[in-house]
Scaffold this motif. Structure first.
Motif, PDB file in Angstrom:
ATOM      1  N   GLU A 110      29.474   9.476 -51.307  1.00 25.38           N
ATOM      2  CA  GLU A 110      29.546   8.783 -50.022  1.00 25.38           C
ATOM      3  C   GLU A 110      30.996   8.555 -49.611  1.00 25.38           C
ATOM      4  O   GLU A 110      31.360   8.711 -48.438  1.00 25.38           O
ATOM      5  CB  GLU A 110      28.800   7.455 -50.082  1.00 25.38           C
ATOM      6  CG  GLU A 110      27.289   7.576 -50.157  1.00 25.38           C
ATOM      7  CD  GLU A 110      26.595   6.230 -50.008  1.00 25.38           C
ATOM      8  OE1 GLU A 110      26.835   5.540 -49.006  1.00 25.38           O
ATOM      9  OE2 GLU A 110      25.817   5.850 -50.915  1.00 25.38           O
ATOM     10  N   VAL A 111      31.813   8.166 -50.574  1.00 26.39           N
ATOM     11  CA  VAL A 111      33.230   7.929 -50.285  1.00 26.39           C
ATOM     12  C   VAL A 111      33.889   9.221 -49.821  1.00 26.39           C
ATOM     13  O   VAL A 111      34.661   9.240 -48.849  1.00 26.39           O
ATOM     14  CB  VAL A 111      33.947   7.370 -51.536  1.00 26.39           C
ATOM     15  CG1 VAL A 111      35.461   7.293 -51.305  1.00 26.39           C
ATOM     16  CG2 VAL A 111      33.402   5.994 -51.893  1.00 26.39           C
ATOM     17  N   GLU A 112      33.592  10.302 -50.507  1.00 23.82           N
ATOM     18  CA  GLU A 112      34.185  11.596 -50.179  1.00 23.82           C
ATOM     19  C   GLU A 112      33.843  12.029 -48.756  1.00 23.82           C
ATOM     20  O   GLU A 112      34.665  12.622 -48.051  1.00 23.82           O
ATOM     21  CB  GLU A 112      33.691  12.637 -51.183  1.00 23.82           C
ATOM     22  CG  GLU A 112      34.396  13.972 -51.122  1.00 23.82           C
ATOM     23  CD  GLU A 112      33.962  14.884 -52.251  1.00 23.82           C
ATOM     24  OE1 GLU A 112      34.833  15.411 -52.964  1.00 23.82           O
ATOM     25  OE2 GLU A 112      32.736  15.068 -52.440  1.00 23.82           O
ATOM     26  N   MET A 113      32.633  11.706 -48.312  1.00 23.57           N
ATOM     27  CA  MET A 113      32.174  12.153 -46.999  1.00 23.57           C
ATOM     28  C   MET A 113      32.621  11.243 -45.857  1.00 23.57           C
ATOM     29  O   MET A 113      32.766  11.702 -44.725  1.00 23.57           O
ATOM     30  CB  MET A 113      30.651  12.274 -47.001  1.00 23.57           C
ATOM     31  CG  MET A 113      30.118  13.414 -47.862  1.00 23.57           C
ATOM     32  SD  MET A 113      28.320  13.647 -47.710  1.00 23.57           S
ATOM     33  CE  MET A 113      27.709  12.173 -48.533  1.00 23.57           C
ATOM     34  N   ALA A 114      32.828   9.945 -46.129  1.00 23.32           N
ATOM     35  CA  ALA A 114      32.992   9.007 -45.012  1.00 23.32           C
ATOM     36  C   ALA A 114      34.208   8.091 -45.103  1.00 23.32           C
ATOM     37  O   ALA A 114      34.430   7.295 -44.195  1.00 23.32           O
ATOM     38  CB  ALA A 114      31.725   8.157 -44.875  1.00 23.32           C
ATOM     39  N   PHE A 115      35.006   8.196 -46.177  1.00 20.40           N
ATOM     40  CA  PHE A 115      36.108   7.242 -46.362  1.00 20.40           C
ATOM     41  C   PHE A 115      37.419   7.979 -46.653  1.00 20.40           C
ATOM     42  O   PHE A 115      38.048   7.785 -47.694  1.00 20.40           O
ATOM     43  CB  PHE A 115      35.788   6.279 -47.514  1.00 20.40           C
ATOM     44  CG  PHE A 115      34.658   5.325 -47.232  1.00 20.40           C
ATOM     45  CD1 PHE A 115      34.903   4.030 -46.816  1.00 20.40           C
ATOM     46  CD2 PHE A 115      33.340   5.731 -47.381  1.00 20.40           C
ATOM     47  CE1 PHE A 115      33.861   3.148 -46.566  1.00 20.40           C
ATOM     48  CE2 PHE A 115      32.286   4.867 -47.128  1.00 20.40           C
ATOM     49  CZ  PHE A 115      32.546   3.569 -46.721  1.00 20.40           C
ATOM     50  N   GLU A 116      37.828   8.807 -45.722  1.00 21.76           N
ATOM     51  CA  GLU A 116      39.025   9.625 -45.921  1.00 21.76           C
ATOM     52  C   GLU A 116      40.257   8.776 -46.251  1.00 21.76           C
ATOM     53  O   GLU A 116      41.065   9.133 -47.121  1.00 21.76           O
ATOM     54  CB  GLU A 116      39.293  10.481 -44.682  1.00 21.76           C
ATOM     55  CG  GLU A 116      40.481  11.410 -44.822  1.00 21.76           C
ATOM     56  CD  GLU A 116      40.699  12.273 -43.589  1.00 21.76           C
ATOM     57  OE1 GLU A 116      41.722  12.970 -43.548  1.00 21.76           O
ATOM     58  OE2 GLU A 116      39.843  12.228 -42.675  1.00 21.76           O
ATOM     59  N   ASN A 117      40.421   7.653 -45.570  1.00 24.83           N
ATOM     60  CA  ASN A 117      41.609   6.823 -45.786  1.00 24.83           C
ATOM     61  C   ASN A 117      41.624   6.142 -47.151  1.00 24.83           C
ATOM     62  O   ASN A 117      42.685   5.742 -47.631  1.00 24.83           O
ATOM     63  CB  ASN A 117      41.719   5.763 -44.689  1.00 24.83           C
ATOM     64  CG  ASN A 117      42.031   6.354 -43.335  1.00 24.83           C
ATOM     65  OD1 ASN A 117      42.564   7.463 -43.229  1.00 24.83           O
ATOM     66  ND2 ASN A 117      41.701   5.638 -42.272  1.00 24.83           N
ATOM     67  N   ASP A 118      40.454   5.994 -47.760  1.00 23.18           N
ATOM     68  CA  ASP A 118      40.365   5.327 -49.057  1.00 23.18           C
ATOM     69  C   ASP A 118      40.191   6.316 -50.206  1.00 23.18           C
ATOM     70  O   ASP A 118      40.096   5.905 -51.365  1.00 23.18           O
ATOM     71  CB  ASP A 118      39.171   4.356 -49.072  1.00 23.18           C
ATOM     72  CG  ASP A 118      39.337   3.224 -48.070  1.00 23.18           C
ATOM     73  OD1 ASP A 118      40.412   2.597 -48.074  1.00 23.18           O
ATOM     74  OD2 ASP A 118      38.397   2.976 -47.290  1.00 23.18           O
ATOM     75  N   LEU A 119      40.151   7.604 -49.886  1.00 22.90           N
ATOM     76  CA  LEU A 119      39.786   8.607 -50.890  1.00 22.90           C
ATOM     77  C   LEU A 119      40.780   8.664 -52.041  1.00 22.90           C
ATOM     78  O   LEU A 119      40.385   8.764 -53.212  1.00 22.90           O
ATOM     79  CB  LEU A 119      39.662   9.979 -50.220  1.00 22.90           C
ATOM     80  CG  LEU A 119      39.111  11.114 -51.088  1.00 22.90           C
ATOM     81  CD1 LEU A 119      37.740  10.757 -51.649  1.00 22.90           C
ATOM     82  CD2 LEU A 119      39.033  12.403 -50.268  1.00 22.90           C
ATOM     83  N   TYR A 120      42.071   8.591 -51.745  1.00 26.59           N
ATOM     84  CA  TYR A 120      43.077   8.694 -52.811  1.00 26.59           C
ATOM     85  C   TYR A 120      42.942   7.542 -53.813  1.00 26.59           C
ATOM     86  O   TYR A 120      42.877   7.762 -55.030  1.00 26.59           O
ATOM     87  CB  TYR A 120      44.483   8.703 -52.210  1.00 26.59           C
ATOM     88  CG  TYR A 120      45.572   8.761 -53.259  1.00 26.59           C
ATOM     89  CD1 TYR A 120      45.947   9.965 -53.832  1.00 26.59           C
ATOM     90  CD2 TYR A 120      46.217   7.596 -53.689  1.00 26.59           C
ATOM     91  CE1 TYR A 120      46.938  10.026 -54.813  1.00 26.59           C
ATOM     92  CE2 TYR A 120      47.195   7.642 -54.661  1.00 26.59           C
ATOM     93  CZ  TYR A 120      47.555   8.861 -55.226  1.00 26.59           C
ATOM     94  OH  TYR A 120      48.530   8.900 -56.198  1.00 26.59           O
ATOM     95  N   ASP A 121      42.876   6.325 -53.290  1.00 25.47           N
ATOM     96  CA  ASP A 121      42.780   5.165 -54.185  1.00 25.47           C
ATOM     97  C   ASP A 121      41.465   5.180 -54.959  1.00 25.47           C
ATOM     98  O   ASP A 121      41.433   4.866 -56.147  1.00 25.47           O
ATOM     99  CB  ASP A 121      42.894   3.865 -53.383  1.00 25.47           C
ATOM    100  CG  ASP A 121      44.308   3.603 -52.908  1.00 25.47           C
ATOM    101  OD1 ASP A 121      45.253   4.124 -53.535  1.00 25.47           O
ATOM    102  OD2 ASP A 121      44.480   2.870 -51.916  1.00 25.47           O
ATOM    103  N   PHE A 122      40.373   5.540 -54.287  1.00 23.56           N
ATOM    104  CA  PHE A 122      39.083   5.579 -54.979  1.00 23.56           C
ATOM    105  C   PHE A 122      39.091   6.663 -56.050  1.00 23.56           C
ATOM    106  O   PHE A 122      38.543   6.461 -57.146  1.00 23.56           O
ATOM    107  CB  PHE A 122      37.945   5.822 -53.990  1.00 23.56           C
ATOM    108  CG  PHE A 122      36.587   5.754 -54.622  1.00 23.56           C
ATOM    109  CD1 PHE A 122      35.907   4.542 -54.729  1.00 23.56           C
ATOM    110  CD2 PHE A 122      35.978   6.892 -55.145  1.00 23.56           C
ATOM    111  CE1 PHE A 122      34.657   4.472 -55.327  1.00 23.56           C
ATOM    112  CE2 PHE A 122      34.730   6.831 -55.749  1.00 23.56           C
ATOM    113  CZ  PHE A 122      34.075   5.620 -55.838  1.00 23.56           C
ATOM    114  N   SER A 123      39.708   7.810 -55.752  1.00 25.43           N
ATOM    115  CA  SER A 123      39.788   8.900 -56.736  1.00 25.43           C
ATOM    116  C   SER A 123      40.539   8.451 -57.986  1.00 25.43           C
ATOM    117  O   SER A 123      40.157   8.803 -59.107  1.00 25.43           O
ATOM    118  CB  SER A 123      40.472  10.122 -56.128  1.00 25.43           C
ATOM    119  OG  SER A 123      39.720  10.631 -55.049  1.00 25.43           O
TER     120      SER A 123
END
Length: 282
Positions: A110-123
């Motif tokens: 879900e993060v990968e599909m809808a949270f581009e701005n948070d993707l780096y930190d979440f990764s």
């Protein structure tokens, strides 16, 4: 800039929108978190129970823990921030079952599909979670199999994962697991499989495989980190010409994919990566 007078005027419409949101949808949870802040800044009363159902949902808790909140770490150095985030993630996944990890990876999708701005930190957080999970010998291989089946959400760099896998199961089993699923990062995982293959497992079979691997350039790859072609020199114990053979193979495919050619040769001619003397010695 938010005009809070407009927020107050449109309050009833905002409530009607909130009423159709789903607590099981991570993006909806993020909307509620944002609107809660707006309401508080505008000094508007709201239904705390309704809002907290989204904020305290399992999905939002996992998302927030893995992503971290940079505001919480402003007074810390980078090393202390990593330490504190790791502690929070360790607490979150302590006692996780394979079903819990499957739920976490669903959130990662879900993060990968809808949270581009948070993707780096979440990764970063997901990478940390997988590193912590690697201590659980009984679950780790199953977790990584799930990760591949889910198409490697957030594209965690595979090197540390593969190193741990080689400690737990045979090289043949690691290779079979990678080959088992079709996933977008499969070519990258296969490359690092050959790069990280333990010296005790190096054989003519794997030397031949890596040449076959290089003979089929991944045409779908348009961007990727440069690869250190010199790493395959460790296969010279079974094929003393493998570096030359590999270089010719990649060169022969230049017309098919100039990008893949640069993927392997860019670092070889970067003096900050390898000196001219060492390049000649290859």
């Amino acid at each position: 800039y938010i005009d809070y007078n407009i927020v107050k005027e449109e309050y009833s419409d905002i409530l009607s929108i909130l009423a159709v949101l789903n607590v099981d949808n991570l993006y909806h949870c993020s909307i509620v978190v944002h609107i809660k802040q707006v309401f508080e800044d505008a000094e508007i009363e709201y239904d705390h129970d309704f809002v907290n159902r989204f904020i305290e949902s399992d999905k939002n808790k996992i998302f927030c823990t893995l992503k971290g909140n940079r505001k919480d770490y402003l007074s810390m150095g980078r090393e202390e921030e990593h330490y504190q985030r790791r502690l929070a993630i360790e607490k979150l996944i302590d006692g996780y079952s394979i079903n819990d990890y499957e739920f976490l990876l669903q959130i990662a999708k879900e993060v990968e599909m809808a949270f581009e701005n948070d993707l780096y930190d979440f990764s970063e957080g997901l990478s940390c979670a997988l590193d912590i999970a690697s201590k659980d010998d009984s679950l780790y291989v199953k977790i990584i199999e799930l990760y591949l089946r889910f198409d490697t959400p957030c594209n965690v760099f595979p090197v540390n994962i593969l190193k741990r896998m080689f400690e737990l199961v045979s090289a043949n089993e690691v290779k079979a697991l990678i080959e088992k699923y079709d996933f977008s990062q499969k070519n990258t995982w296969l490359w690092y499989f050959y790069v990280e293959l333990p010296e005790k497992d190096i054989s003519q079979k794997y030397a031949d495989e890596i040449l076959a691997f290089l003979s089929e350039p991944p045409m779908q790859i348009k961007s990727a980190g440069y690869r250190q072609l010199e790493c395959i020199k460790k296969y010279e114990v079974v094929d003393d010409k493998i570096f030359i053979k590999a270089s010719h193979t990649i060169l022969n495919n230049y017309e098919k994919s100039p990008f893949v050619f640069s993927l392997y040769f860019q670092l070889l001619f970067n003096i900050y990566h390898i000196s001219p003397q060492n390049l000649i010695a290859l």
